[in-house]
Design an enzyme around this catalytic site. Structure first.
Site, PDB file in Angstrom:
ATOM      1  N   LYS A   1      27.252  50.509 -10.796  1.00  0.00           N
ATOM      2  CA  LYS A   1      26.192  51.398 -10.308  1.00  0.00           C
ATOM      3  C   LYS A   1      26.039  51.280  -8.787  1.00  0.00           C
ATOM      4  O   LYS A   1      25.850  52.277  -8.082  1.00  0.00           O
ATOM      5  CB  LYS A   1      24.861  51.095 -11.004  1.00  0.00           C
ATOM      6  CG  LYS A   1      23.742  51.981 -10.491  1.00  0.00           C
ATOM      7  CD  LYS A   1      23.013  52.735 -11.539  1.00  0.00           C
ATOM      8  CE  LYS A   1      22.038  53.736 -10.925  1.00  0.00           C
ATOM      9  NZ  LYS A   1      21.074  54.256 -11.854  1.00  0.00           N
TER      10      LYS A   1
ATOM     11  N   LYS B   1      16.170  56.246  -7.797  1.00  0.00           N
ATOM     12  CA  LYS B   1      15.535  57.410  -8.451  1.00  0.00           C
ATOM     13  C   LYS B   1      14.165  56.995  -8.958  1.00  0.00           C
ATOM     14  O   LYS B   1      14.035  55.985  -9.649  1.00  0.00           O
ATOM     15  CB  LYS B   1      16.368  57.879  -9.641  1.00  0.00           C
ATOM     16  CG  LYS B   1      17.543  58.766  -9.275  1.00  0.00           C
ATOM     17  CD  LYS B   1      18.197  59.322 -10.527  1.00  0.00           C
ATOM     18  CE  LYS B   1      19.382  60.195 -10.170  1.00  0.00           C
ATOM     19  NZ  LYS B   1      20.107  60.651 -11.383  1.00  0.00           N
TER      20      LYS B   1
ATOM     21  N   GLU C   1      23.372  52.316 -22.627  1.00  0.00           N
ATOM     22  CA  GLU C   1      23.701  52.542 -21.209  1.00  0.00           C
ATOM     23  C   GLU C   1      24.901  51.668 -20.789  1.00  0.00           C
ATOM     24  O   GLU C   1      25.714  52.074 -19.965  1.00  0.00           O
ATOM     25  CB  GLU C   1      22.497  52.243 -20.299  1.00  0.00           C
ATOM     26  CG  GLU C   1      21.332  53.226 -20.447  1.00  0.00           C
ATOM     27  CD  GLU C   1      21.500  54.539 -19.677  1.00  0.00           C
ATOM     28  OE1 GLU C   1      22.534  54.745 -19.019  1.00  0.00           O
ATOM     29  OE2 GLU C   1      20.553  55.368 -19.745  1.00  0.00           O
TER      30      GLU C   1
ATOM     31  N   ARG D   1       2.280  57.773   2.047  1.00  0.00           N
ATOM     32  CA  ARG D   1       3.617  58.257   2.437  1.00  0.00           C
ATOM     33  C   ARG D   1       4.694  57.173   2.377  1.00  0.00           C
ATOM     34  O   ARG D   1       5.713  57.265   3.043  1.00  0.00           O
ATOM     35  CB  ARG D   1       3.592  58.903   3.825  1.00  0.00           C
ATOM     36  CG  ARG D   1       2.684  60.113   3.894  1.00  0.00           C
ATOM     37  CD  ARG D   1       3.126  61.092   4.958  1.00  0.00           C
ATOM     38  NE  ARG D   1       2.278  62.266   4.931  1.00  0.00           N
ATOM     39  CZ  ARG D   1       1.155  62.387   5.629  1.00  0.00           C
ATOM     40  NH1 ARG D   1       0.771  61.419   6.433  1.00  0.00           N
ATOM     41  NH2 ARG D   1       0.452  63.478   5.545  1.00  0.00           N
TER      42      ARG D   1
ATOM     43  N   ASN E   1      25.312  60.520 -15.333  1.00  0.00           N
ATOM     44  CA  ASN E   1      24.552  61.367 -16.252  1.00  0.00           C
ATOM     45  C   ASN E   1      25.311  61.651 -17.547  1.00  0.00           C
ATOM     46  O   ASN E   1      24.918  62.526 -18.321  1.00  0.00           O
ATOM     47  CB  ASN E   1      24.176  62.694 -15.578  1.00  0.00           C
ATOM     48  CG  ASN E   1      23.206  62.474 -14.441  1.00  0.00           C
ATOM     49  OD1 ASN E   1      22.418  61.527 -14.476  1.00  0.00           O
ATOM     50  ND2 ASN E   1      23.262  63.319 -13.425  1.00  0.00           N
TER      51      ASN E   1
END
Ligand code: GLY
Length: 367
Positions: free
Chosen positions: A226, A142, A184, A120, A244
């Protein structure tokens, strides 16, 4: 060298970036506090080019094991997560261990999800070794894996304890991976920073030559953008969606080709071209600005062909993307260099037309 803070729902963490930053890696891991040992997660090909440096950095920091897994995008799946977690169990890794992810986007995403779900949740450190991972995927929490039906469909937001982004690790990066990251970098210029865009335009040859000064400048600039965006909107309820840009079509291209034809940045390169054309076709951005974006994307280098991909196949995938709502694709579209809008619905007919024109547009931009 810079230390940039990111705030997340479970606390702050720091991104340490700059040439030679890895030398501080050992003390940064020790600074996390008591642990029952660290495990390095990486891939055989990353380990081949920087394993020795990493081992030297963390030597004596209770490293109990190095777990290597294949980091091709096609291997970013649940089976890989299970295999790593079973190895951790057999090695006796408990809740107080620390995982250090050393690698590019796939290593970071998989290792991140392993850390998020093992017992966990155990502590995670990112040492990104690709340009793409340094400017994007190691930041913002992410983590996750792909399904055959779509990219990143299983995962969790799980922030690391610290990120160590050393640009000198990029010296031996394969050239295709360098270009993947540059797409990117272009993205950050388009979505948020006109000055960065102009810098990349002027310095593209130096960046492609890996000039350390130019690389360090853009890496820090992108990390700052970012950090600002994900601190404001960690869970992508709103403005984080600007990150995105190029990903609606980009992810669909990766899925349609079984995650085998494109490296991530290349798919995003195509996706940004399509989104820019859509922005122009719907009157959101003027033609001259759109042409500048298209030329900059083209200047990064060759992109794998999309000639055999059908727009109708992409339509189905785009509708199932996690950014879609009620089966409708949501697009991030440029309005000028440095500003985009997100959550935009566009008739698929227009998107399919833009897709059909992509090859011609790219060829023209390269004339
Ligand atoms: N790579 C997009 C994001 O982190 O939100």
């Amino acid at each position: 060298m810079a230390k940039i803070q990111i705030r997340s729902s479970v606390g702050r963490y720091e991104v340490h970036c700059g040439e030679g930053m890895l030398a501080r890696g050992g003390s940064l891991v020790v600074g996390l506090g008591e642990s029952t040992g660290t495990f390095v997660l990486s891939s055989p090909r990353v380990w081949k080019w920087c394993g020795r440096r990493i081992s030297d950095t963390f030597r004596g920091k209770q490293v109990r094991g190095v777990i290597l897994f294949d980091d091709r995008e096609a291997n970013k799946r649940l089976a890989t997560v299970e295999k790593i977690q079973r190895t951790l169990v057999r090695a006796g890794a408990d809740r107080r261990c620390v995982l250090i992810a050393v690698g590019g986007g796939v290593v970071g995403d998989v290792a991140g999800f392993v850390a998020a779900s093992y017992l966990r949740g155990v502590r995670l450190v990112h040492v990104p070794t690709t340009l793409l991972a340094q400017v994007d995927s190691s930041l913002g929490g992410k983590t996750g894996v792909d399904l055959p039906e779509g990219k990143n469909l299983v995962g969790a937001f799980y922030p690391p304890q610290v990120v160590i982004a050393d640009s000198s690790l990029l010296e031996t990066l394969p050239h295709r991976e360098l270009r993947s990251g540059l797409y990117e970098v272009v993205k950050y210029g388009v979505i948020a920073d006109r000055e960065l865009f102009a810098y990349v335009q002027r310095h593209m040859p130096s960046l492609l030559r890996r000039d350390p000064k130019a690389l360090s400048w853009v890496i820090e600039r992108c990390i700052r953008i970012k950090a600002r965006v994900v601190t404001k909107d960690e869970h992508e309820d709103g403005p984080r969606q600007i990150l995105n840009f190029g990903h609606t079509l980009g992810h669909a291209l990766e899925t349609a080709t079984g995650y085998k034809r494109f490296v991530h940045g290349e798919a995003i390169g195509w996706g940004m071209l399509a989104a820019t054309m859509l922005g122009a076709a719907t009157g959101r951005i003027d033609e001259r600005e759109a042409a500048r974006i298209i030329r900059l994307i083209a200047s990064v280098g060759p992109l794998p062909s999309i000639a055999a991909i059908k727009a109708s196949d992409l339509a189905r995938i785009v509708a199932g993307d996690k950014k879609a709502l009620r089966g409708k694709a949501r697009w991030v579209l440029p309005v000028k260099i440095g500003k985009v809008v997100w959550g935009e619905e566009v008739p698929w007919k227009l998107a399919a037309r833009a897709f059909g024109e992509l090859l011609g547009i790219l060829a023209k931009a390269r004339e």
